[in-house]
Design an enzyme around this catalytic site. Sequence first.
Site, PDB file in Angstrom:
ATOM      1  N   ASP A 136     -14.147  -3.834  -0.714  1.00 54.08           N
ATOM      2  CA  ASP A 136     -12.968  -4.229  -1.459  1.00 54.08           C
ATOM      3  C   ASP A 136     -11.890  -3.180  -1.206  1.00 54.08           C
ATOM      4  O   ASP A 136     -12.171  -2.092  -0.691  1.00 54.08           O
ATOM      5  CB  ASP A 136     -13.318  -4.311  -2.948  1.00 54.08           C
ATOM      6  CG  ASP A 136     -12.143  -4.748  -3.788  1.00 54.08           C
ATOM      7  OD1 ASP A 136     -11.354  -5.575  -3.317  1.00 54.08           O
ATOM      8  OD2 ASP A 136     -12.018  -4.257  -4.916  1.00 54.08           O
ATOM      9  N   LYS A 178       7.874 -14.011  -2.548  1.00 61.36           N
ATOM     10  CA  LYS A 178       7.879 -12.641  -2.033  1.00 61.36           C
ATOM     11  C   LYS A 178       9.119 -11.868  -2.475  1.00 61.36           C
ATOM     12  O   LYS A 178       9.617 -11.009  -1.742  1.00 61.36           O
ATOM     13  CB  LYS A 178       7.766 -12.632  -0.503  1.00 61.36           C
ATOM     14  CG  LYS A 178       6.478 -13.240   0.018  1.00 61.36           C
ATOM     15  CD  LYS A 178       6.390 -13.155   1.519  1.00 61.36           C
ATOM     16  CE  LYS A 178       5.102 -13.776   2.013  1.00 61.36           C
ATOM     17  NZ  LYS A 178       4.992 -13.737   3.475  1.00 61.36           N
ATOM     18  N   THR A 192       7.110  -1.193   1.563  1.00 59.18           N
ATOM     19  CA  THR A 192       8.560  -1.208   1.495  1.00 59.18           C
ATOM     20  C   THR A 192       9.087  -2.456   0.802  1.00 59.18           C
ATOM     21  O   THR A 192       8.486  -3.533   0.884  1.00 59.18           O
ATOM     22  CB  THR A 192       9.165  -1.137   2.906  1.00 59.18           C
ATOM     23  OG1 THR A 192       8.716  -2.251   3.668  1.00 59.18           O
ATOM     24  CG2 THR A 192       8.759   0.150   3.599  1.00 59.18           C
ATOM     25  N   THR A 200     -10.392  -8.480   0.277  1.00 59.04           N
ATOM     26  CA  THR A 200      -9.631  -8.146  -0.917  1.00 59.04           C
ATOM     27  C   THR A 200      -8.908  -9.368  -1.446  1.00 59.04           C
ATOM     28  O   THR A 200      -8.613 -10.311  -0.697  1.00 59.04           O
ATOM     29  CB  THR A 200      -8.618  -7.025  -0.601  1.00 59.04           C
ATOM     30  OG1 THR A 200      -7.832  -6.769  -1.759  1.00 59.04           O
ATOM     31  CG2 THR A 200      -7.704  -7.424   0.542  1.00 59.04           C
TER      32      THR A 200
END
Length: 1534
Positions: free
Chosen positions: A639, A819, A873, A952
């Site tokens: 993970d 996003k 970022t 993950t």
Amino acid sequence: MAPLERKDSEISTPVNRIRWATRRENEDGGVRKRQSLIRRLGHRRHNAEKKTVVADSNRTSTVETDKPNDDTARNSESNETTQSEQVDNKRRVFFNIPLPDDARDEDGKPIEEFARNKIRTAKYTPISFIPKNLYYQFHNVANLYFLFIIVLGAFSVFGAANPGLNAAPLLFILAVTAVKDGIEDWRRTTLDAELNNSPVHRLCGYNNVNTAEETISLWRKIKKGTSKGIRTVWLRWKHRKTPKGEKRKSFAEMALDESRPSIDTRRPSHATERAPSAATQRASFVSARSRRSQTGDDIQMTPVPSPRPDQQGPDEEKAFTPRDAAPSVPSGLHLRPKPGDLKTSLLNPHREVTGNARFKKDFWKNVQVGDYVRLYDGEEVPSDVIVLSTADVDGACYIETKNLDGETNLKVRQALRCGRSIRHARDTEQAEFSIESEGPQANLYSFNGLIKWKQYNSSNFDAPPVEKAEPISIANLLPRGSTVRNTEWILGVVLFTGRETKIMLNSGITPSKRARISKELNWNVVYNFIILFFMCLIAGIVQGTNYGKGNNSLDYFEYGGFSRSAAVNGIITFWAAIILVQNLVPISLYITLEIIRTLQAVFIYSDIGMYYAPIDYPCTPKSWNISDDLGQVEYIFSDKTGTLTQNVMEFKKATINGTPYGEAYTEALAGMQRRQGVDVETEGAAARAQIAEDKITMLERLRHLYKNPYLHDDNLTFVAPDFVSDLGGESGDAQKDANIEFMTALALCHTVISERTPGDPPSMDFKAQSPDEAALVATARDCGFTVLGRSDDKITVNILGEDRQYTVLSTLEFNSSRKRMSAIVRMPNGSIRLFCKGADSMIYSRLKPGLQTDLRKSTAEHLEMFAREGLRTLCIAYKDVTEKEFQNWFLEHEVAAAALTDRDDKLDVVADKIERDLLLIGGTAIEDRLQDGVPAAIQLLGDAGIKLWVLTGDKVETAINIGFSCNLLNNDMDLIVLKEENENLENVGADLDKWLKVFNMTGSDEELAAAQTDHIPPPPTHAIVIDGETLKLALHESVKQRFLLLCKQCRAVLCCRVSPSQKAAVVEMVKKGLDCLTLAIGDGANDVAMIQEAHVGVGIAGVEGRQAVMSSDYAIGQFRFLTRLVLVHGRWSYRRLAETIANFFYKNLVWTFALFWYQIYANFDCSYLYDYTYIVMYNLAFTSLPIILMGVLDQDVDDKVSLAVPQLYMRGIERKEWTQPKFWAYMGDALYQSVLIFWSAYFLFAPANFITTNGRGIEDVKRMGVFVAAVAVFVVNLYILFNTYRWDWLTLLIQFISVMLFFLWTGAWTSSTGSQYFYKAAAEVLGTLNFWALLLVVSVICLLPRFTVKSAQKIFYPQDVDIIREQVKLGRFDYLKDQNDDFGQPKEDKDLDNASDSSNALVSKRVQPPHLRQQSMTETGSARPLYPPSTAATHTVNGSDATDYSSPIGRTPTPSAANRLSADINRNSMGNSPRPSIERNRHSYDRARRSMDRMRPSFEASDHLTSAAMLTRLESSGSYRHARERGSTIGEET
């Protein structure tokens, strides 16, 4: 009810939020592993007339259409779970409504039976332990075999000398194994009891019509009584020293007796500074409740602020006023209707209230479906609960789901609109409603249901009620195992309990794991069975034939057998021979293996090198019988969050108005420099020293600029002294204003909850749904832009000492498809401004065309450098919005938010309309801090030949950034990004075929067979990144094999956005497809299925709860300890056990065949050559200690050398320590030595000469047996010593003791008249010179072949370990003696080029210490590449956060477009761009720039949106998808 005044509240309450944005994409789960668990739900009877869950407007009079946060899209996406994961039956729960006829049986009881909330992960109960454990133990073929031998020996016809003594070894191993299994299961039982007896506030005095009175069967009563009796005896024994009269209470009882502290006592830090509220003003209520808590009486309600007489109730608020009637610049803009405005309530005002309902503390195990529960801040949710109301007027609450999906960020949940009027226990008596929902299913991110009720007219009681309904989604569900955070209380109803909850459906079944060697050992046992069968068959045939011949000595000495038939006597001899040579399949082997594995577990637990002091946690073995599997692991599945990372985000760098700020030295940058040949030790030390100096300078400048009371030195992570200077105006007003605007955006564009802790100085902490968001707001605080709190839709920010109040008009939250997130804020001057932060590609595609050309270019370059340093970022932008534009947009937004179908898509479209024509401010760079030593650990595991896959639940961009940071990925790798947006299986197959051609593969069965035998790690040229939706398709049977073979060719694999069941499916695919050993490591409950599926499961006892630890085989405190667990203890255990088993078969074959050779001269009548005590003592004492010592303490090299030379681990991956040729070689040795041992003694006695000085004969069979047994014991112990690597004083002492035990026992036993015919045999035999001569000569002859072969092998064909041992003797690894780290890295540079001669130059090159002498950053010259360049035609991919890292597969730009792109890149190369603020010392910027420039050409050639050249050409396209579709032609737009 009007919202309470909380102007001075220290905990902010965000409102006016789009709850839909926090919902995840639905995942397809379900693997065969969990089918059996879900099938348990099939015992319930189904009713054919059950109603469906989904709301149907044709069946209800009115449907609630104004809920802004539910998942109302009832399309195919909401039902992605497969049939194996979802049960066909639906769930109906009724509250204060009689069950309908179709839900009751003939006796009027509920038909449907719900699972109990009590869970059991333990295998045994006190009653079932003995029979069940014996059942499991006798699954072992050897145990069944020896049980059969014992039964045979019970019959005197087979001539067993002592049947009772024969049973002792088996009874011993059964007892030892049972004790071990009992201890392991007792721990699980204790944890189960602690969880089941956890306290929860459950509504009592309420008639739950959904569950009938529990009927306890007689068997269950017996089990419960036995358990209570054993527990009572245990507690009495444990507390036997308790003074009389003092009664100790169990953990659960103490938990129930504890009074739940009130708000005042629970939050003293807030109570001291909080303004008086309704809760604090009603002192009588608080004190009364405290008294009731202390006395243990019932509590009616929680200390929530009750409505005051002067306040309006929920149904008395004023009607909603449309915004078009509002003034042009209102003081507060409330465009969204309040809960009370809609007048929806589950309460029936005509229903009488008895007042008997009370919330009492109860156990989790007593919670049932249909119960009301009240949860408080910090409490875990005991079952799957539907939220009816919360302490928040807006109905919001926050939970932490780290136990489910491993994420520590807070998630928002929303109360049902219709249930917000249910706030007290008395309200539950008036509520009448029913809930219909889907059946239990394992999908953590999807839920569909419907609540139905009759709405009464509060103003006209005579009016008939109206049928109403409201959809229920995952946003209204609290899953079991989640924790309530930053919410005073939640009131809800229980829908699923026990094994039907989502967390339990994802947990799978606790497997019984067996080591691979144990499984392979069964074949060797079968081989020995075959040998034993033929030995016994020969004995039976020969003895039966001789008995039937007649006219021989049998006629005179055998006075009648059991039968005069030769066949019958042959059969009896056959079974008697089995008893005689039973040790050929030694039960003592299993006893020894249990002892060895137990002691290995003790040493693992005691290893100080794996002790994690911060939580006082050593490496804890949970399963003791698979330690050797640790030495054969080829694939590790890990993970990310909490396993590789600390899940602690730190703001490191920023670019504002084209100026870069921030000093940092990241792991990814160090890895990049290391690959370039830079001495990262020197460079890193210098960088960290410079950063420390800059931090001191920045703190001084910050305090000079503004004495910020919330600035704490230790919390500052953004080190940028030049930023503070520019904030003060050193670089001009333009840069100053840009810096202020940037920090203001960080302080306003978020959804965090602020919490002030009083003190001197005070502190301001932030709780956020994302740790990134908390890091951004915390950095704004440190720079003087502190979020003080919220009040309704107002947010107060202290900007450089001045308090300013902003009105948040709307918040468009982040989700995986958008996003980005935006906040529309009314500024203090009355203007409206939109702040937006998100992925660089998303922001750049929405910037206003034709503006900020230079700023875009410089910002893109800075963001690219930040991403190369492994930082996450984001871009920051803003837009001024007119009042009219906002009003029109908001009306569209409200319509979309109230939609019952396709709500998410409609909201996305509306949000996209306003998030256009943005102006760029700058960008941020955040570091997700890795755990200590993770990059070195991953490098070490890779050097050992182990392949690491990351599975993950996080997004793709986050996982890729972490991959670069921890050295799992590097800049020389080509990333193969598999992302299928249309869920088309054929497209996935075509993509796989395309990439397989790069490796000249087709995915055939022959290639799979070859892959199963190829254990060499692939070159680090490729890595695969795949998201959950594509993985769901890739795991389909038609393409799974091709996907597996493609992954086999890649050095690293990252699977992102995967569910727990998908993690287990990936592990299963590799485990079965490649036939290799797998290890899974994780720290959350979402990793349990993966941990249980793998051969070895490792849990990290960190901040993510202990569910993974409970289900694991080994528990550690940090990921870096995995290297020591696997490369040291695992390799040792595998090599030790492999050698132990081979030597065990050898020594028993020597002993048994010597006895068999004697049968040739005894007519195979199964008489004993040795005294019977020798047979018992041989495996018990004479040869047991050396073999146990070999299995526990033998070392070829020590732990530090094992870590310094991880390549030694490859023998375990290739399974070369335990092979069938090795087994037969040892068997051949045993056969050869048994011949020498027996016939040397035989030929000594054959001439019938006197061999004693006094002339007395000792040629009887028992005394001849002393000759044979003594030589056998001596040779076997020396042989074991030859195969032992570690010869120290303890090894030699044990060898001496084992040999001496034979002589001591012989002397003691033969000195007793109880030895009968064996009396005085020791004195007679040991007193002859022939005995000692025979012992010496035969031992040398027996061991000479083994000595010769081993010497030749080590001289002419040395293995890696032989060369390393030689180098250790030569002092090549003496530098390790002074080191205490976990990875065996030298403190100073060592040159080992001359470590070995030409014969082992290749091996010596492999075993050099990882840090060779490297040039510093200031030296010139290019570094030699570590690996050959890739020849595959793929895209080199690097990028920033929230960005796809490869162009969509199959969309290669046309030649003309590619040429234009390449030319444009060359024209805009970074090397020719001006350096900003060249007069300033930007150490981190320059350091990253130099490293980046070396790899610039290959990087710029990538056709990807995240490259600096591509970002500078992006114009506002309205949508990200549109921008991607124009990827090849976007250069023409500029």
